[in-house]
Design a protein around this motif. Sequence first.
Motif, PDB file in Angstrom:
ATOM      1  N   GLU A  69      -3.007   0.524  -4.092  1.00 44.73           N
ATOM      2  CA  GLU A  69      -2.402  -0.804  -4.013  1.00 44.73           C
ATOM      3  C   GLU A  69      -1.034  -0.779  -4.667  1.00 44.73           C
ATOM      4  OE1 GLU A  69      -5.110  -3.677  -5.619  1.00 44.73           O
ATOM      5  OE2 GLU A  69      -6.529  -3.394  -3.973  1.00 44.73           O
ATOM      6  N   LEU A  79      -7.536   1.854  -5.413  1.00 44.95           N
ATOM      7  CA  LEU A  79      -7.516   2.296  -4.022  1.00 44.95           C
ATOM      8  C   LEU A  79      -7.292   1.112  -3.081  1.00 44.95           C
ATOM      9  CD1 LEU A  79     -10.501   4.826  -3.960  1.00 44.95           C
ATOM     10  CD2 LEU A  79      -8.047   5.355  -3.914  1.00 44.95           C
ATOM     11  N   ALA A  80      -6.344   1.273  -2.162  1.00 42.99           N
ATOM     12  CA  ALA A  80      -6.067   0.239  -1.158  1.00 42.99           C
ATOM     13  C   ALA A  80      -6.895   0.452   0.100  1.00 42.99           C
ATOM     14  CB  ALA A  80      -4.578   0.240  -0.812  1.00 42.99           C
ATOM     15  N   LYS A  81      -7.405   1.668   0.281  1.00 41.86           N
ATOM     16  CA  LYS A  81      -8.279   2.000   1.409  1.00 41.86           C
ATOM     17  C   LYS A  81      -9.443   2.825   0.879  1.00 41.86           C
ATOM     18  CE  LYS A  81      -5.109   2.411   5.340  1.00 41.86           C
ATOM     19  NZ  LYS A  81      -4.693   3.324   6.407  1.00 41.86           N
ATOM     20  N   SER A  82     -10.574   2.709   1.546  1.00 36.85           N
ATOM     21  CA  SER A  82     -11.705   3.553   1.192  1.00 36.85           C
ATOM     22  C   SER A  82     -11.347   5.012   1.473  1.00 36.85           C
ATOM     23  CB  SER A  82     -12.939   3.164   1.996  1.00 36.85           C
ATOM     24  OG  SER A  82     -13.346   1.862   1.655  1.00 36.85           O
ATOM     25  N   MET A  98       0.857  -1.169   0.000  1.00 32.25           N
ATOM     26  CA  MET A  98       0.000   0.000   0.000  1.00 32.25           C
ATOM     27  C   MET A  98       0.903   1.231   0.000  1.00 32.25           C
ATOM     28  SD  MET A  98      -2.926   1.064   2.791  1.00 32.25           S
ATOM     29  CE  MET A  98      -2.411  -0.238   3.836  1.00 32.25           C
ATOM     30  N   ASN A 150     -14.949   3.475  -2.446  1.00 26.87           N
ATOM     31  CA  ASN A 150     -14.655   2.232  -1.737  1.00 26.87           C
ATOM     32  C   ASN A 150     -13.258   1.722  -2.048  1.00 26.87           C
ATOM     33  OD1 ASN A 150     -17.133   1.791  -0.397  1.00 26.87           O
ATOM     34  ND2 ASN A 150     -18.042   1.060  -2.313  1.00 26.87           N
ATOM     35  N   LYS A 151     -12.713   0.985  -1.084  1.00 24.85           N
ATOM     36  CA  LYS A 151     -11.477   0.241  -1.295  1.00 24.85           C
ATOM     37  C   LYS A 151     -11.679  -0.638  -2.531  1.00 24.85           C
ATOM     38  CE  LYS A 151      -8.862  -3.491   0.822  1.00 24.85           C
ATOM     39  NZ  LYS A 151      -8.686  -4.326   1.995  1.00 24.85           N
ATOM     40  N   GLY A 152     -10.647  -0.713  -3.387  1.00 27.27           N
ATOM     41  CA  GLY A 152     -10.739  -1.546  -4.582  1.00 27.27           C
ATOM     42  C   GLY A 152     -11.213  -0.810  -5.820  1.00 27.27           C
ATOM     43  N   THR A 153     -11.594   0.466  -5.662  1.00 34.22           N
ATOM     44  CA  THR A 153     -12.033   1.241  -6.822  1.00 34.22           C
ATOM     45  C   THR A 153     -10.864   1.450  -7.780  1.00 34.22           C
ATOM     46  OG1 THR A 153     -13.700   2.423  -5.523  1.00 34.22           O
ATOM     47  CG2 THR A 153     -13.000   3.466  -7.584  1.00 34.22           C
TER      48      THR A 153
END
Length: 107
Positions: free
Chosen positions: A53, A15-18, A1, A29-32
């Motif tokens: 990420e 994104l690794a964090k929201s 991260m 959201n995380k993962g976007t």
Amino acid sequence: MIKIAVDNLKSGMVLAKSVVNDVGMMLFNKGTCLTQTHIDRLINMGINHVFIEGSDDRKEPIEKIIDDIENRFQFVSNIPIMVIVKKNLLKYVRDAYKNDEHRPAEV
């Protein structure tokens, strides 16, 4: 991260964090997987940094990089264009490290 300045984001980063605003409202959201529209929205909302990420692949401290640049340019210091190239390269390296909060801003 990796914590990264919003100004340095590129489309396709994940994104690794929201991301939440200052009142706790969820923005992304995380993962976007970021698009340019997402990045523009983050900038417009005043978000300064996000976590993406991946891993930080810069292993060398800025001091070593600057010493290496100085050594590589030592024999061309009398060539005006090489002085300009060296100056711009040093500025690029310092700016790259300045935008990463866990690295020193200047040497």
